[in-house]
Design a protein around this motif. Structure first.
Motif, PDB file in Angstrom:
ATOM      1  N   LEU A 190       1.883   3.270  11.392  1.00  9.47           N
ATOM      2  CA  LEU A 190       1.830   1.621  10.806  1.00  9.47           C
ATOM      3  C   LEU A 190      -0.183   1.289  10.900  1.00  9.47           C
ATOM      4  CD1 LEU A 190       5.037   0.110  12.020  1.00  9.47           C
ATOM      5  CD2 LEU A 190       4.279   0.578   9.839  1.00  9.47           C
ATOM      6  N   PRO A 191      -0.208   1.684  12.338  1.00  2.00           N
ATOM      7  CA  PRO A 191      -1.590   1.229  12.097  1.00  2.00           C
ATOM      8  C   PRO A 191      -2.827   1.842  11.524  1.00  2.00           C
ATOM      9  CG  PRO A 191      -0.959   2.264  14.803  1.00  2.00           C
ATOM     10  CD  PRO A 191       0.543   1.921  13.409  1.00  2.00           C
ATOM     11  N   GLU A 192      -2.467   3.061  11.384  1.00  3.27           N
ATOM     12  CA  GLU A 192      -3.496   3.590  10.304  1.00  3.27           C
ATOM     13  C   GLU A 192      -2.833   3.323   8.899  1.00  3.27           C
ATOM     14  OE1 GLU A 192      -4.642   8.107  12.050  1.00  3.27           O
ATOM     15  OE2 GLU A 192      -3.041   7.753  11.844  1.00  3.27           O
ATOM     16  N   GLY A 193      -2.070   3.469   8.336  1.00  8.21           N
ATOM     17  CA  GLY A 193      -1.536   2.926   7.273  1.00  8.21           C
ATOM     18  C   GLY A 193      -2.618   1.438   6.506  1.00  8.21           C
ATOM     19  N   ASN A 194      -2.211   0.645   7.721  1.00  6.29           N
ATOM     20  CA  ASN A 194      -3.110  -0.167   7.036  1.00  6.29           C
ATOM     21  C   ASN A 194      -4.984   0.493   6.566  1.00  6.29           C
ATOM     22  OD1 ASN A 194      -4.390  -2.824   7.655  1.00  6.29           O
ATOM     23  ND2 ASN A 194      -5.123  -2.157   9.456  1.00  6.29           N
ATOM     24  N   TRP A 195      -5.426   1.127   7.099  1.00  4.47           N
ATOM     25  CA  TRP A 195      -6.589   1.280   6.421  1.00  4.47           C
ATOM     26  C   TRP A 195      -6.405   1.823   4.829  1.00  4.47           C
ATOM     27  CZ3 TRP A 195     -11.814  -0.522   7.490  1.00  4.47           C
ATOM     28  CH2 TRP A 195     -11.447  -1.443   8.053  1.00  4.47           C
ATOM     29  N   ILE A 196      -5.611   2.290   4.716  1.00  3.64           N
ATOM     30  CA  ILE A 196      -5.597   3.619   3.440  1.00  3.64           C
ATOM     31  C   ILE A 196      -6.011   3.163   2.251  1.00  3.64           C
ATOM     32  CG2 ILE A 196      -4.014   4.993   1.846  1.00  3.64           C
ATOM     33  CD1 ILE A 196      -2.003   5.694   3.972  1.00  3.64           C
ATOM     34  N   THR A 197      -6.019   2.077   2.064  1.00  2.05           N
ATOM     35  CA  THR A 197      -6.149   1.247   0.573  1.00  2.05           C
ATOM     36  C   THR A 197      -7.798   0.581   1.013  1.00  2.05           C
ATOM     37  OG1 THR A 197      -5.471  -1.310   1.376  1.00  2.05           O
ATOM     38  CG2 THR A 197      -4.209   0.206   0.080  1.00  2.05           C
ATOM     39  N   ARG A 198      -7.734   0.944   2.392  1.00  5.27           N
ATOM     40  CA  ARG A 198      -9.816   0.012   1.726  1.00  5.27           C
ATOM     41  C   ARG A 198     -10.444   1.972   2.822  1.00  5.27           C
ATOM     42  NH1 ARG A 198      -8.527  -4.331   6.217  1.00  5.27           N
ATOM     43  NH2 ARG A 198      -6.781  -3.320   7.157  1.00  5.27           N
ATOM     44  N   ALA A 199     -10.184   2.553   2.616  1.00  6.49           N
ATOM     45  CA  ALA A 199     -10.711   3.407   3.498  1.00  6.49           C
ATOM     46  C   ALA A 199     -12.281   3.428   2.633  1.00  6.49           C
ATOM     47  CB  ALA A 199     -10.821   4.630   3.152  1.00  6.49           C
ATOM     48  N   PRO A 200     -13.123   4.107   2.992  1.00  3.99           N
ATOM     49  CA  PRO A 200     -14.546   3.693   2.794  1.00  3.99           C
ATOM     50  C   PRO A 200     -14.940   4.726   1.163  1.00  3.99           C
ATOM     51  CG  PRO A 200     -14.780   4.551   4.676  1.00  3.99           C
ATOM     52  CD  PRO A 200     -13.464   3.790   4.940  1.00  3.99           C
ATOM     53  N   THR A 201     -14.335   5.468   1.399  1.00  2.73           N
ATOM     54  CA  THR A 201     -14.712   6.167  -0.114  1.00  2.73           C
ATOM     55  C   THR A 201     -13.776   7.186   0.027  1.00  2.73           C
ATOM     56  OG1 THR A 201     -14.245   8.874   1.746  1.00  2.73           O
ATOM     57  CG2 THR A 201     -17.331   7.250   1.186  1.00  2.73           C
ATOM     58  N   LEU A 202     -13.454   7.794  -1.666  1.00  6.53           N
ATOM     59  CA  LEU A 202     -12.368   8.559  -1.947  1.00  6.53           C
ATOM     60  C   LEU A 202     -11.278   9.773  -1.124  1.00  6.53           C
ATOM     61  CD1 LEU A 202      -9.747   8.424  -3.498  1.00  6.53           C
ATOM     62  CD2 LEU A 202     -11.367   9.532  -5.781  1.00  6.53           C
ATOM     63  N   ARG A 203     -12.598  10.272  -0.723  1.00  2.00           N
ATOM     64  CA  ARG A 203     -12.070  11.896   0.391  1.00  2.00           C
ATOM     65  C   ARG A 203     -11.770  11.132   1.001  1.00  2.00           C
ATOM     66  NH1 ARG A 203     -15.191  13.835   4.667  1.00  2.00           N
ATOM     67  NH2 ARG A 203     -15.397  15.818   5.122  1.00  2.00           N
TER      68      ARG A 203
END
Ligand SMILES: [Fe+2]
Ligand SMILES: [Fe+2]
Ligand SMILES: [Fe+2]
Lengths: 329, 95
Positions: free
Chosen positions: A67-80
């Motif tokens: 959950l804490p990491e899933g929070n950033w999947i849609t907001r990761a800074p690049t596609l990589r």
């Protein structure tokens, strides 16, 4: 560690009459000879109970840990970064499933294990009750939280219970990528702008102490260690693992040019180890009791996912039953 | 209905051709097709296999550890089943 809840006080249960002294002695002899215990082998009821609690808490931690990491999947800074984070979080789901599967070999059902998580009865690691407020938190989690997890899980690969040990071998193979991708995020931030570096330092400030708490209470107060050690479920004590973690991690922070948020941290030439400050155990017990920043949110999220997925599980089941009936006809 | 658990399947994977399938673990699935899909997602995320078998866990017939002595000990004293039991002079080659 992922199973800090084991260190809480619990009622002593009555001795199982099946646990005769002869059987207990024969079992201990197998353990002492480094034999692995397999699902259908005889085992003391306490051994089975301890494993069910430890393994299910470990599995729950992997699941809630998404959950804490899933929070950033849609907001990761690049596609990589997005692809990497997705793969990492998917691995954590896998870890949860490997360990649930291994736990089920002890004669408990997945349904019941999951129900205990959702009702709040079962514990999971305190670390996942902290929020991930910046992208640097994702780097820090991979570096520190997965780093601490590796420290803890490597000795578990030699755990006396075969299915748990085998699951840990698979998990450990996958964790290394988790830690490296996190450290790489930190490297990039620390080599970036002043603001990015400040963000990295801020994340380290917030995650360092909770990461040290992951190893569980100090050996002086931990109750279950002795028996778990004798049964070779646990191989290395909480404090020893924590020390190892500090010793390898401090130089990694120095390489990044970051400062550990601990004024008492100093390298002891005589022992070759870092000495570090007192952990806020009050905070630790509060989080474990359910009063951390995100405890409620995590459980609510898991419950919502479970509820909203119910119709899918039922539909799949109904479809399977219909197909089977058709085949039989 | 609170119990809606999908049945349990055991997963066997052939790592590459030339090797036999090996037990990897288990998964839950509603039916056989889903069992294969889940096994693929769970156990072969890093090219761990080229072939998957799944079988309902309840379909496996297993020996009981309590019978281990009667099942396996009779083999222990039959050392003449091993080549090292036989003394062949060193001069005899290719044997
Ligand atoms: Fe994991
Ligand atoms: Fe883990
Ligand atoms: Fe991980």
């Amino acid at each position: 560690m992922y199973t800090q809840g084991l260190d809480q006080k619990q009622k002593k249960s009555a001795a199982d009459p099946a646990d005769t002294p002869e059987r207990l002695a024969a079992f201990q002899a197998r353990i002492d000879a480094e034999e692995k215990i397999e699902p259908k082998d005889w085992m003391p009821s306490g051994y089975r109970k301890t494993l069910i609690r430890q393994m299910s808490q470990h599995a729950h931690s992997e699941i809630v840990g998404m959950l804490p990491e899933g929070n950033w999947i849609t907001r990761a800074p690049t596609l990589r970064r997005k692809a990497i984070l997705l793969a990492k979080v998917q691995d954590e789901a896998g870890h949860g499933l490997y360990i649930y599967g291994a736990t089920e070999t002890l004669g408990v059902s997945r349904d019941d294990l999951v129900a205990d998580l959702l009702s709040g009865k079962a514990k999971y690691s305190s670390i996942f009750n902290y929020p991930t407020i910046t992208w640097a938190d994702i780097g820090t989690i991979g570096w520190l939280v997965d780093g601490a997890a590796i420290m803890n899980q490597i000795p578990l690969c030699r755990c006396s219970y075969g299915p748990y040990a085998r699951a840990m071998v698979r998990v450990c193979k996958e964790e290394s990528f988790h830690q490296r991708q996190g450290y790489e995020i930190m490297l990039e931030l620390c080599r970036g702008t002043a603001e990015q570096k400040r963000m990295a330092q801020d994340a380290l400030d917030r995650w360092w102490w909770p990461s040290l708490m992951m190893f569980g209470p100090s050996d002086k107060t931990s109750e279950h260690s002795a028996q778990s050690m004798a049964w070779k479920i646990k191989r290395i004590s909480n404090d020893e693992l924590r020390q190892k973690f500090v010793d390898v991690t401090v130089p990694q922070a120095e390489y990044l040019g970051l400062k550990m948020p601990d004024e008492d941290l100093v390298f002891d030439q005589k022992t070759g180890h870092y000495r570090f400050g007192e952990i806020d155990w009050q905070e630790f017990w509060e989080v474990l009791k359910g009063n951390g920043k995100c405890n409620r949110e995590r459980l609510e999220t898991r419950n919502r996912a479970h509820d909203e997925g119910r119709w899918v599980r039922q539909a799949a089941r109904a479809y399977a039953e219909k197909q089977a009936a058709r085949k039989a006809a | 209905m609170s119990k809606q658990d999908w049945p349990l399947y055991e997963v066997f994977i052939r790592a590459r051709s030339g090797l036999s399938h090996r037990h990897f673990g288990s998964i839950h699935a509603a039916d056989e097709a889903m069992a294969l899909d889940h096994a693929r997602d769970l156990y072969t995320r890093r090219n761990e296999g080229v072939s998957i078998w799944v079988v309902r866990s309840t379909e496996i017939i297993a020996s009981d550890p309590a019978d281990s002595a009667s099942l396996f000990e009779p083999a222990a004293d039959k050392i003449y089943r091993h080549p090292t039991f036989y003394k062949i002079p060193d001069d005899v080659e290719n044997m």
